[in-house]
Design a protein around this motif. Structure first.
Motif, PDB file in Angstrom:
ATOM      1  N   PHE A  67     143.348  15.601 -24.869  1.00 45.13           N
ATOM      2  CA  PHE A  67     142.744  16.833 -24.369  1.00 45.13           C
ATOM      3  C   PHE A  67     142.646  17.820 -25.519  1.00 45.13           C
ATOM      4  CE2 PHE A  67     145.090  15.341 -20.529  1.00 45.13           C
ATOM      5  CZ  PHE A  67     143.989  15.078 -19.739  1.00 45.13           C
TER       6      PHE A  67
ATOM      7  N   PHE B  63     140.116  22.506 -23.604  1.00 46.33           N
ATOM      8  CA  PHE B  63     140.175  21.802 -22.330  1.00 46.33           C
ATOM      9  C   PHE B  63     141.541  21.996 -21.682  1.00 46.33           C
ATOM     10  CE2 PHE B  63     140.534  18.183 -19.456  1.00 46.33           C
ATOM     11  CZ  PHE B  63     139.353  18.331 -18.759  1.00 46.33           C
TER      12      PHE B  63
ATOM     13  N   LEU C  76     135.072  20.967 -11.723  1.00 48.97           N
ATOM     14  CA  LEU C  76     135.987  20.117 -12.483  1.00 48.97           C
ATOM     15  C   LEU C  76     136.527  18.988 -11.598  1.00 48.97           C
ATOM     16  CD1 LEU C  76     137.136  19.888 -15.337  1.00 48.97           C
ATOM     17  CD2 LEU C  76     139.090  21.228 -14.581  1.00 48.97           C
TER      18      LEU C  76
ATOM     19  N   VAL D 244     132.049  20.632 -20.809  1.00 51.37           N
ATOM     20  CA  VAL D 244     133.113  19.671 -21.087  1.00 51.37           C
ATOM     21  C   VAL D 244     132.481  18.389 -21.602  1.00 51.37           C
ATOM     22  CG1 VAL D 244     134.883  18.218 -20.012  1.00 51.37           C
ATOM     23  CG2 VAL D 244     134.688  20.620 -19.367  1.00 51.37           C
TER      24      VAL D 244
ATOM     25  N   PHE E 149     138.938  14.274 -23.820  1.00 54.26           N
ATOM     26  CA  PHE E 149     138.214  15.447 -23.326  1.00 54.26           C
ATOM     27  C   PHE E 149     138.196  16.562 -24.355  1.00 54.26           C
ATOM     28  CE2 PHE E 149     139.586  13.420 -19.447  1.00 54.26           C
ATOM     29  CZ  PHE E 149     138.511  13.586 -18.599  1.00 54.26           C
TER      30      PHE E 149
ATOM     31  N   ALA F  66     136.336  20.812 -24.646  1.00 54.39           N
ATOM     32  CA  ALA F  66     135.557  21.840 -23.965  1.00 54.39           C
ATOM     33  C   ALA F  66     135.075  22.847 -24.998  1.00 54.39           C
ATOM     34  CB  ALA F  66     136.398  22.532 -22.901  1.00 54.39           C
TER      35      ALA F  66
END
Length: 191
Positions: A77, A81, A126, A155, A167, A169
């Protein structure tokens, strides 16, 4: 010259591919209408629908932090994120049909959102994104991205075989463009 031809040309000019259409219009000014129409027909759309529909059945309350806690298929992540999911709660994940479109060229969010019909037309929650991850077709190694409802966040996510989901963002409007070949996961136009 056929009187309908200028109308046909204008119809093709006022679409999402403005820059390429402008080039074709300049060609029109230097050549015959037939050659200009031929050039316009070769313009590739920014987003190509891949014909893949993912049905998200919806469900109850979604708490992002607890959803990812203890699961081994989440690998990485990014910092932005992590901030997004720390306190994300949805009282109810609504059912939705999602489809996938692929970028034909590098592009920023504004052009992508214009080509897709606007942020409100494509954004998903989400919870819907996380529920969609159970679809095996997303585990193909491609980089996907989605615009998240109630935020100004896009994302990006990708499946790494043997490791899991990765992930990141970024704010919508980030100056770095999305790279050609990336795939937009968005609400189906009929949803």
């Amino acid at each position: 010259m056929d009187r309908a031809m200028p109308g046909e040309i204008m119809e093709k000019l006022v679409c999402d591919e403005g820059r390429k259409r402008e080039e074709a219009f300049k060609l029109f000014l230097r050549t015959t209408p037939e050659k200009a129409i031929e050039a316009l027909s070769r313009v590739q759309p920014l987003l190509s629908d891949l014909g893949i529909t993912i049905n998200v059945p919806g469900g109850g309350k979604f708490v992002a932090a607890s959803f990812v806690e203890g699961k081994n298929d989440f690998w990485s992540f990014g910092d932005n994120f992590k901030k997004l999911i720390t306190s994300w709660v949805e009282e109810e994940v609504t059912p939705v049909e999602l489809n996938i479109s692929q970028l034909s060229e590098n592009s920023g969010d504004d052009r992508i959102l214009d080509a897709a019909g606007g942020k409100e037309a494509v954004e998903i929650t989400l919870g819907q994104l996380f529920f969609a991850l159970s679809d095996e077709r997303l585990k193909d190694g491609k980089v996907y991205f989605a615009y998240i409802k109630r935020t100004d966040i896009a994302v990006s996510f990708r499946w790494h075989s043997g490791d899991g989901w990765d992930f990141a963002a970024a704010p919508v409007g980030d100056p770095r463009p999305w790279v050609a070949g990336r795939c937009l996961l968005a609400r189906d136009s009929g949803s």
